[in-house]
Design an enzyme around this catalytic site. Structure first.
Site, short mmCIF file in Angstrom:
data_model
loop_
_atom_site.label_atom_id
_atom_site.label_comp_id
_atom_site.label_asym_id
_atom_site.label_seq_id
_atom_site.Cartn_x
_atom_site.Cartn_y
_atom_site.Cartn_z
N SER A 70 -47.53 61.09 -105.28
CA SER A 70 -46.09 61.31 -105.12
C SER A 70 -45.63 61.42 -103.67
CB SER A 70 -45.65 62.55 -105.89
OG SER A 70 -45.63 62.24 -107.26
N LYS A 73 -43.23 58.83 -102.65
CA LYS A 73 -41.83 58.89 -103.08
C LYS A 73 -40.89 59.23 -101.91
CE LYS A 73 -43.38 59.86 -107.72
NZ LYS A 73 -43.64 60.83 -108.80
N1 GLU Z 1 -48.77 59.20 -110.72
C1 GLU Z 1 -48.42 60.40 -111.42
C2 GLU Z 1 -47.39 60.20 -112.45
O1 GLU Z 1 -46.44 59.49 -112.23
C3 GLU Z 1 -47.88 61.51 -110.61
C4 GLU Z 1 -47.98 61.53 -109.28
C5 GLU Z 1 -47.69 62.82 -108.57
O2 GLU Z 1 -46.87 63.64 -109.00
O3 GLU Z 1 -48.27 62.95 -107.49
O4 GLU Z 1 -47.49 60.78 -113.50
#
Ligand code: GLU
Length: 310
Positions: A70, A73
């Site tokens: 994440s 993001k």
């Molecule tokens: N790739 C994971 C998801 O989308 C989460 C990633 C994260 O929160 O670091 O469930």
């Protein structure tokens, strides 16, 4: 000479923090929703600090690539905001959600507009929009991370991406649900492939600290060009502060006092606007999904240096 003096180096403070972390007993548990992450040793620890001129200091496993998850993001938010400015906020909010990162409930009574860009629903919207603008969201993100870090080797981990997809029912549900409100522009399978590959990108603390220095430089990229206006850089930092560490952003602000974005791979990127960008990695997580040693190390960093936004 004070901390801002020209002879200042972050190296001693990083070494002191690493020595303290080495002695600390509790490390949390690696994420176990996919096998590729569960296998990580929670005693691994790395930390890097990058200054606006590209000088980078590091300690421990600071050159070891890990699953950025994440943390990506924060970068897709910046790249999308750069392309559509305030129009983005018609499709995603900017308030903390008070719900787990992959929650579905709030979306229904808020008509398919996710609370913020860092819960999964919001991140899906941002990646969808970046993909519509560029035709290749992950390629655009990789170009940016590679250019800013100077590391052309940053790349998705295809096994992790496949594993995310195999366990991706909830993300698929979020994407389909938002599509039913008209808030997703691309076909859902196309978006999900982009999103899972984005989450699987592997980079080191050095890479991610350098890639995040545009946030310490108020929107200016490593080559001197401007990605974000000064106000937009402030906006990204503000959303990181209020929403960047899952359902624990209040506790993170209280302990660390910096904008930060964490990932379930155990990494956290944090920004001291005007001064430096940090990245810390240790795979053991607390119950909210933030790296135990990572938060502790950032807490010590701001305490020892006095650098914080407060
Ligand atoms: N790739 C994971 C998801 O989308 C989460 C990633 C994260 O929160 O670091 O469930």
């Amino acid at each position: 000479m004070g901390i801002m003096g020209s002879s200042f180096t972050f190296q001693p403070v990083l070494e002191r923090i690493a020595a303290e972390i080495e002695k600390s007993p509790g490390r949390g548990r690696p994420a176990d929703y996919i096998p590729a992450l569960a296998a990580r040793d929670p005693r691994r620890f790395g930390m890097a600090v990058a200054e606006p001129d590209g000088t980078v200091y590091g300690v421990g496993d600071w050159r070891q690539p890990f699953s950025a998850q994440s943390i990506t993001k924060a970068f897709t938010l910046a790249l999308t905001l750069a392309r559509e400015a305030d129009q983005l906020w018609e499709h995603v909010g900017r308030e903390p959600s008070g719900n787990p990162f992959n929650s579905l409930v709030q979306l229904e009574y808020e008509n398919g507009i996710p609370r913020n860009p860092f819960i999964n629903a919001g991140a899906l919207v941002v990646t969808d929009r970046l993909h519509s603008h560029t035709g290749d969201a992950v390629g655009t993100l990789l170009d940016f991370l590679r250019a800013e870090s100077g590391n052309p080797g940053i790349t998705p981990h295809e096994d992790v991406a496949a594993s995310e997809a195999a366990h991706g029912d909830r993300n698929a549900a979020l994407a389909h649900f938002m599509a039913s409100y008209g808030n997703i522009g691309n076909p859902v399978p196309v978006l999900l492939e982009q999103y899972f590959r984005q989450c699987s990108i592997e980079a080191s603390c050095a890479d991610l600290a350098l890639a995040g220095t545009f946030l310490a430089r108020h929107g200016i990229r490593a080559d001197g060009s401007r990605l974000l206006t000064r106000s937009q850089a402030k906006q990204v930092n503000a959303v990181m502060l209020t929403c960047g560490t899952y359902d624990a952003a209040g506790e993170f602000a209280y302990r660390v006092g910096l904008p930060g974005k964490s990932g379930v791979g155990g990494g956290i990127v944090a920004v001291v606007p005007g001064r430096c960008t940090l990245c810390v990695w240790s795979p053991g997580l607390d119950e909210r999904g933030n790296s135990v040693a990572g938060v502790a190390a950032l807490d010590r960093f701001t305490t020892l240096t006095g650098l914080s936004v407060f």
